[in-house]
Design an enzyme around this catalytic site. Structure first.
Site, PDB file in Angstrom:
ATOM      1  N   LEU A  14       0.866  -1.180   0.000  1.00 21.25           N
ATOM      2  CA  LEU A  14       0.000   0.000   0.000  1.00 21.25           C
ATOM      3  C   LEU A  14       0.903   1.230   0.000  1.00 21.25           C
ATOM      4  O   LEU A  14       1.169   1.839   1.023  1.00 21.25           O
ATOM      5  CB  LEU A  14      -0.932  -0.009   1.219  1.00 21.25           C
ATOM      6  CG  LEU A  14      -2.023   1.051   1.235  1.00 21.25           C
ATOM      7  CD1 LEU A  14      -2.938   0.901   0.033  1.00 21.25           C
ATOM      8  CD2 LEU A  14      -2.835   0.956   2.513  1.00 21.25           C
ATOM      9  N   HIS A  15       1.423   1.560  -1.184  1.00 21.64           N
ATOM     10  CA  HIS A  15       2.374   2.672  -1.302  1.00 21.64           C
ATOM     11  C   HIS A  15       1.639   4.007  -1.393  1.00 21.64           C
ATOM     12  O   HIS A  15       0.413   4.064  -1.283  1.00 21.64           O
ATOM     13  CB  HIS A  15       3.322   2.438  -2.483  1.00 21.64           C
ATOM     14  CG  HIS A  15       2.637   2.284  -3.802  1.00 21.64           C
ATOM     15  ND1 HIS A  15       2.352   3.350  -4.606  1.00 21.64           N
ATOM     16  CD2 HIS A  15       2.161   1.186  -4.435  1.00 21.64           C
ATOM     17  CE1 HIS A  15       1.742   2.928  -5.699  1.00 21.64           C
ATOM     18  NE2 HIS A  15       1.616   1.612  -5.613  1.00 21.64           N
ATOM     19  N   ALA A  16       2.373   5.077  -1.591  1.00 15.51           N
ATOM     20  CA  ALA A  16       1.863   6.444  -1.440  1.00 15.51           C
ATOM     21  C   ALA A  16       0.593   6.753  -2.228  1.00 15.51           C
ATOM     22  O   ALA A  16      -0.372   7.268  -1.649  1.00 15.51           O
ATOM     23  CB  ALA A  16       2.958   7.447  -1.792  1.00 15.51           C
ATOM     24  N   PRO A  18      -1.869   4.799  -3.806  1.00 11.48           N
ATOM     25  CA  PRO A  18      -3.107   4.146  -3.360  1.00 11.48           C
ATOM     26  C   PRO A  18      -3.452   4.467  -1.903  1.00 11.48           C
ATOM     27  O   PRO A  18      -4.623   4.521  -1.540  1.00 11.48           O
ATOM     28  CB  PRO A  18      -2.862   2.659  -3.571  1.00 11.48           C
ATOM     29  CG  PRO A  18      -1.413   2.499  -3.774  1.00 11.48           C
ATOM     30  CD  PRO A  18      -0.882   3.810  -4.242  1.00 11.48           C
ATOM     31  N   ALA A  19      -2.439   4.697  -1.078  1.00 19.28           N
ATOM     32  CA  ALA A  19      -2.710   5.074   0.318  1.00 19.28           C
ATOM     33  C   ALA A  19      -3.432   6.413   0.368  1.00 19.28           C
ATOM     34  O   ALA A  19      -4.405   6.584   1.109  1.00 19.28           O
ATOM     35  CB  ALA A  19      -1.413   5.132   1.121  1.00 19.28           C
TER      36      ALA A  19
END
Length: 85
Positions: A14-16, A18-19
């Site tokens: 869950l990188h930047a 999509p977060a």
């Protein structure tokens, strides 16, 4: 309270991006929304909190919503997680 359990499938976790999208989606609901990972609880409406979770591929997370629109929130957030490449 409604809950949804999900396994992160994305290679990047869950990188930047999509977060940030998840946080923005969470903020659109009146319900209190949290994410649990490894027994820790994170505020789903805070980008700092969600990123500090450090969700990686194959991590199990549990999204919880409590409030007037909890059912709708969980349904929409579950669909969101299925859309992450």
């Amino acid at each position: 309270m409604k809950a949804y359990e999900f396994i992160i499938k994305s290679e990047e976790g869950l990188h930047a991006r999509p977060a940030a999208n998840f946080v923005n989606k969470s903020r659109s609901y009146k319900s209190e929304i949290t994410v649990e990972k490894g027994g820790e609880i994170f505020n789903a409406k805070s980008i700092t909190s969600v990123l500090s979770m450090g969700a990686c591929k194959n991590d199990k997370i549990i999204i919880k919503a409590e409030g007037d629109d909890e059912s709708h929130a969980i349904e929409e957030l579950a669909l969101f997680f299925y859309s992450i490449p």
